[in-house]
Motif scaffolding. Structure first.
Motif, PDB file in Angstrom:
ATOM      1  N   LEU A  35       4.997 -27.925 -37.775  1.00 21.10           N
ATOM      2  CA  LEU A  35       6.011 -28.471 -38.679  1.00 21.10           C
ATOM      3  C   LEU A  35       5.934 -29.990 -38.600  1.00 21.10           C
ATOM      4  O   LEU A  35       6.059 -30.574 -37.524  1.00 21.10           O
ATOM      5  N   ARG A  36       5.709 -30.626 -39.737  1.00 23.70           N
ATOM      6  CA  ARG A  36       5.639 -32.078 -39.774  1.00 23.70           C
ATOM      7  C   ARG A  36       7.030 -32.672 -39.950  1.00 23.70           C
ATOM      8  O   ARG A  36       7.891 -32.092 -40.615  1.00 23.70           O
ATOM      9  N   ARG A  37       7.252 -33.824 -39.341  1.00 24.95           N
ATOM     10  CA  ARG A  37       8.581 -34.446 -39.402  1.00 24.95           C
ATOM     11  C   ARG A  37       9.036 -34.686 -40.837  1.00 24.95           C
ATOM     12  O   ARG A  37      10.212 -34.538 -41.157  1.00 24.95           O
ATOM     13  N   GLU A  38       8.095 -35.019 -41.716  1.00 25.40           N
ATOM     14  CA  GLU A  38       8.484 -35.294 -43.098  1.00 25.40           C
ATOM     15  C   GLU A  38       8.915 -34.033 -43.845  1.00 25.40           C
ATOM     16  O   GLU A  38       9.480 -34.117 -44.941  1.00 25.40           O
ATOM     17  N   GLU A  39       8.658 -32.854 -43.265  1.00 28.81           N
ATOM     18  CA  GLU A  39       9.095 -31.603 -43.881  1.00 28.81           C
ATOM     19  C   GLU A  39      10.533 -31.233 -43.518  1.00 28.81           C
ATOM     20  O   GLU A  39      11.132 -30.371 -44.167  1.00 28.81           O
ATOM     21  N   VAL A  40      11.072 -31.859 -42.481  1.00 30.97           N
ATOM     22  CA  VAL A  40      12.359 -31.441 -41.940  1.00 30.97           C
ATOM     23  C   VAL A  40      13.463 -31.542 -42.987  1.00 30.97           C
ATOM     24  O   VAL A  40      14.306 -30.643 -43.106  1.00 30.97           O
ATOM     25  N   GLU A  41      13.484 -32.607 -43.758  1.00 30.28           N
ATOM     26  CA  GLU A  41      14.561 -32.791 -44.732  1.00 30.28           C
ATOM     27  C   GLU A  41      14.589 -31.658 -45.757  1.00 30.28           C
ATOM     28  O   GLU A  41      15.670 -31.154 -46.106  1.00 30.28           O
ATOM     29  N   ASN A  42      13.434 -31.239 -46.228  1.00 26.95           N
ATOM     30  CA  ASN A  42      13.399 -30.127 -47.179  1.00 26.95           C
ATOM     31  C   ASN A  42      13.874 -28.826 -46.540  1.00 26.95           C
ATOM     32  O   ASN A  42      14.567 -28.022 -47.180  1.00 26.95           O
ATOM     33  N   LEU A  43      13.531 -28.616 -45.273  1.00 23.22           N
ATOM     34  CA  LEU A  43      13.931 -27.394 -44.591  1.00 23.22           C
ATOM     35  C   LEU A  43      15.439 -27.318 -44.383  1.00 23.22           C
ATOM     36  O   LEU A  43      16.004 -26.229 -44.264  1.00 23.22           O
ATOM     37  N   ARG A  44      16.096 -28.469 -44.339  1.00 26.24           N
ATOM     38  CA  ARG A  44      17.547 -28.478 -44.154  1.00 26.24           C
ATOM     39  C   ARG A  44      18.266 -27.696 -45.257  1.00 26.24           C
ATOM     40  O   ARG A  44      19.370 -27.196 -45.046  1.00 26.24           O
ATOM     41  N   HIS A  45      17.659 -27.622 -46.416  1.00 22.50           N
ATOM     42  CA  HIS A  45      18.318 -27.011 -47.563  1.00 22.50           C
ATOM     43  C   HIS A  45      17.890 -25.562 -47.783  1.00 22.50           C
ATOM     44  O   HIS A  45      18.173 -24.976 -48.822  1.00 22.50           O
ATOM     45  N   MET A  46      17.211 -24.980 -46.774  1.00 28.11           N
ATOM     46  CA  MET A  46      16.758 -23.590 -46.849  1.00 28.11           C
ATOM     47  C   MET A  46      17.518 -22.735 -45.843  1.00 28.11           C
ATOM     48  O   MET A  46      18.022 -23.225 -44.836  1.00 28.11           O
ATOM     49  N   THR A  47      17.576 -21.443 -46.111  1.00 25.21           N
ATOM     50  CA  THR A  47      18.099 -20.507 -45.129  1.00 25.21           C
ATOM     51  C   THR A  47      17.071 -20.328 -44.016  1.00 25.21           C
ATOM     52  O   THR A  47      15.899 -20.716 -44.160  1.00 25.21           O
ATOM     53  N   ILE A  48      17.485 -19.725 -42.922  1.00 24.75           N
ATOM     54  CA  ILE A  48      16.562 -19.489 -41.807  1.00 24.75           C
ATOM     55  C   ILE A  48      15.389 -18.618 -42.257  1.00 24.75           C
ATOM     56  O   ILE A  48      14.231 -18.880 -41.892  1.00 24.75           O
ATOM     57  N   ARG A  49      15.657 -17.603 -43.040  1.00 20.35           N
ATOM     58  CA  ARG A  49      14.580 -16.727 -43.503  1.00 20.35           C
ATOM     59  C   ARG A  49      13.548 -17.503 -44.313  1.00 20.35           C
ATOM     60  O   ARG A  49      12.340 -17.302 -44.163  1.00 20.35           O
ATOM     61  N   ASP A  50      14.028 -18.393 -45.171  1.00 21.79           N
ATOM     62  CA  ASP A  50      13.097 -19.195 -45.970  1.00 21.79           C
ATOM     63  C   ASP A  50      12.308 -20.161 -45.095  1.00 21.79           C
ATOM     64  O   ASP A  50      11.114 -20.398 -45.329  1.00 21.79           O
ATOM     65  N   ARG A  51      12.971 -20.727 -44.081  1.00 20.25           N
ATOM     66  CA  ARG A  51      12.260 -21.636 -43.176  1.00 20.25           C
ATOM     67  C   ARG A  51      11.142 -20.917 -42.440  1.00 20.25           C
ATOM     68  O   ARG A  51      10.032 -21.448 -42.301  1.00 20.25           O
ATOM     69  N   PHE A  52      11.433 -19.727 -41.958  1.00 19.49           N
ATOM     70  CA  PHE A  52      10.417 -18.994 -41.210  1.00 19.49           C
ATOM     71  C   PHE A  52       9.279 -18.563 -42.124  1.00 19.49           C
ATOM     72  O   PHE A  52       8.127 -18.477 -41.697  1.00 19.49           O
ATOM     73  N   ARG A  53       9.588 -18.331 -43.392  1.00 24.62           N
ATOM     74  CA  ARG A  53       8.533 -18.000 -44.350  1.00 24.62           C
ATOM     75  C   ARG A  53       7.607 -19.208 -44.533  1.00 24.62           C
ATOM     76  O   ARG A  53       6.377 -19.053 -44.581  1.00 24.62           O
ATOM     77  N   VAL A  54       8.190 -20.400 -44.625  1.00 23.22           N
ATOM     78  CA  VAL A  54       7.388 -21.621 -44.759  1.00 23.22           C
ATOM     79  C   VAL A  54       6.494 -21.811 -43.540  1.00 23.22           C
ATOM     80  O   VAL A  54       5.334 -22.220 -43.656  1.00 23.22           O
ATOM     81  N   LEU A  55       7.029 -21.516 -42.358  1.00 20.64           N
ATOM     82  CA  LEU A  55       6.270 -21.706 -41.129  1.00 20.64           C
ATOM     83  C   LEU A  55       5.261 -20.584 -40.882  1.00 20.64           C
ATOM     84  O   LEU A  55       4.421 -20.688 -39.980  1.00 20.64           O
ATOM     85  N   GLY A  56       5.371 -19.514 -41.658  1.00 19.81           N
ATOM     86  CA  GLY A  56       4.467 -18.392 -41.461  1.00 19.81           C
ATOM     87  C   GLY A  56       4.840 -17.529 -40.280  1.00 19.81           C
ATOM     88  O   GLY A  56       3.981 -16.842 -39.703  1.00 19.81           O
ATOM     89  N   LEU A  57       6.127 -17.534 -39.907  1.00 23.16           N
ATOM     90  CA  LEU A  57       6.592 -16.757 -38.767  1.00 23.16           C
ATOM     91  C   LEU A  57       7.320 -15.512 -39.260  1.00 23.16           C
ATOM     92  O   LEU A  57       8.357 -15.622 -39.920  1.00 23.16           O
ATOM     93  N   PRO A  58       6.835 -14.323 -38.967  1.00 23.02           N
ATOM     94  CA  PRO A  58       7.501 -13.096 -39.416  1.00 23.02           C
ATOM     95  C   PRO A  58       8.885 -12.943 -38.786  1.00 23.02           C
ATOM     96  O   PRO A  58       9.059 -13.178 -37.589  1.00 23.02           O
ATOM     97  N   MET A  59       9.870 -12.548 -39.571  1.00 20.43           N
ATOM     98  CA  MET A  59      11.230 -12.404 -39.058  1.00 20.43           C
ATOM     99  C   MET A  59      11.313 -11.363 -37.949  1.00 20.43           C
ATOM    100  O   MET A  59      12.162 -11.465 -37.065  1.00 20.43           O
ATOM    101  N   ARG A  60      10.438 -10.356 -37.977  1.00 21.82           N
ATOM    102  CA  ARG A  60      10.496  -9.319 -36.952  1.00 21.82           C
ATOM    103  C   ARG A  60      10.206  -9.884 -35.563  1.00 21.82           C
ATOM    104  O   ARG A  60      10.556  -9.261 -34.551  1.00 21.82           O
ATOM    105  N   LYS A  61       9.561 -11.052 -35.519  1.00 23.13           N
ATOM    106  CA  LYS A  61       9.236 -11.661 -34.231  1.00 23.13           C
ATOM    107  C   LYS A  61      10.294 -12.672 -33.781  1.00 23.13           C
ATOM    108  O   LYS A  61      10.141 -13.317 -32.749  1.00 23.13           O
TER     109      LYS A  61
END
Length: 212
Positions: A35-61
């Motif tokens: 996760l790059r620091r310049e991405e943090v501001e955009n992630l602030r406006h997402m739900t946790i599920r959307d953030r994990f989708r951006v990071l490529g992290l499956p919710m089951r984990k």
């Protein structure tokens, strides 16, 4: 109103820098992208599920990931400072007779280390679960334990899931603007109050006490 429940990360603790470093440590460990620091501001406006989708992290984990995150946070907590004005706010609320507790998905040992390090001794209970979507259940349990009605308690948090949990539990919530989640993420859930500074929390709580 008798009890005030606080979230920890992003609300009391200024842990954003530590969180970013830990997220990238876990990315190295598990092969997810950084996760790059310049991405943090955009992630602030997402739900946790959307953030994990951006990071490529499956919710089951997520449960295992949260456990590892808390373990790594234990190594970083010594460098985490309080949000400016929060120690003074907690002291003022305590003097005014409010019972103060923390409810967090961070680990209790990390939180108590932080509180001890910064001489914050007004916190009565520290309630924790690594299940990050279990806050509504934990709020209800806290209310039963202390025999509280919905008018006896208010929650202070910075994330979308904090507001959702409070709505499920039927308690009022103060959303703080300085935390992890931006307004666009929490606005659909309509938090009862919004605070721009810790001093605002004192004013909100005082006003609610007068009208109760």
């Amino acid at each position: 109103m008798k009890h005030i429940l606080f979230d920890f990360d992003g609300t009391i603790a200024d842990s954003e820098q530590a969180a970013l470093a830990i997220i990238n440590q876990l990315a190295d460990r598990h092969g997810y992208r950084h996760l790059r620091r310049e991405e943090v501001e955009n992630l602030r406006h997402m739900t946790i599920r959307d953030r994990f989708r951006v990071l490529g992290l499956p919710m089951r984990k997520l449960p295992g990931w949260a456990k590892e995150y808390n373990e790594l946070f234990g190594d970083a907590v010594g460098k985490v400072n309080p949000i400016a004005g929060m120690p003074e706010l907690l002291a003022s609320l305590h003097v005014q007779g409010y019972a103060i507790s923390i409810l967090s998905s961070n680990a209790e040992g990390n939180i108590r280390h932080f509180l001890d390090r910064h001489a914050i001794d007004q916190v009565q209970d520290v309630l924790c679960s690594h299940r990050i979507f279990s806050k509504a259940r934990m709020i209800r349990r806290h209310m039963r334990r202390h025999r509280l009605g919905v008018d006896d308690i208010i929650y202070v948090g910075d994330e979308h899931r904090d507001v959702v949990a409070c709505k499920k539990a039927g308690v009022r919530v103060i959303w703080v603007r300085w935390g992890f989640d931006g307004y666009a993420a929490v606005a659909p859930e309509q938090p009862d109050f919004m605070a721009d500074s810790p001093a605002d929390i004192l004013h909100i709580v005082g006003a609610e006490a007068v009208t109760a």
